[in-house]
Enzyme design. Structure first.
Site, PDB file in Angstrom:
ATOM      1  N   MET A  67      -4.180  -2.021  -6.071  1.00 51.77           N
ATOM      2  CA  MET A  67      -3.954  -1.247  -4.952  1.00 51.77           C
ATOM      3  C   MET A  67      -4.972  -0.434  -4.307  1.00 51.77           C
ATOM      4  SD  MET A  67       0.015   0.192  -5.382  1.00 51.77           S
ATOM      5  CE  MET A  67      -0.693   1.620  -6.246  1.00 51.77           C
ATOM      6  N   CYS A  68      -4.983  -0.322  -3.061  1.00 47.61           N
ATOM      7  CA  CYS A  68      -6.075   0.515  -2.323  1.00 47.61           C
ATOM      8  C   CYS A  68      -5.457   1.087  -0.877  1.00 47.61           C
ATOM      9  CB  CYS A  68      -7.418  -0.229  -1.971  1.00 47.61           C
ATOM     10  SG  CYS A  68      -8.306  -0.800  -3.550  1.00 47.61           S
TER      11      CYS A  68
END
Length: 87
Positions: A1-2
């Site tokens: 995730m970013c």
């Protein structure tokens, strides 16, 4: 995730990108970075850590421009060193 945010505006975007990254901080707490563009020059600051720890007043003043992108990183691959910070 970013978490990623991009802004094109009529005024400086550095503070708006910073604010957006703090809201997106839950998407990545390993590293943060902002890149802005002004007068044909790219201005960038990135490092490991939380948004509030990566950016201080001095570096925010250097992120000039009405176009920019910001990123917060959660490492799912690769190392977690400062070279992995984006953008």
């Amino acid at each position: 995730m970013c978490g990623i945010v991009g802004i094109v505006g009529h005024s400086p975007v550095n503070q708006a990108i910073y604010d957006a990254l703090t809201v997106l901080q839950h998407r990545g707490q390993d590293a943060a970075g902002i890149l802005t563009w002004s007068d044909g020059k790219v201005h960038i600051h990135k490092d490991n850590g939380l948004v509030a720890d990566v950016f201080d007043q001095e570096c925010m003043e250097q992120l000039k421009g009405n176009v920019g992108i910001g990123h917060v990183r959660y490492p799912t691959a690769g190392a977690s060193g400062p070279d992995e910070a984006q953008p």
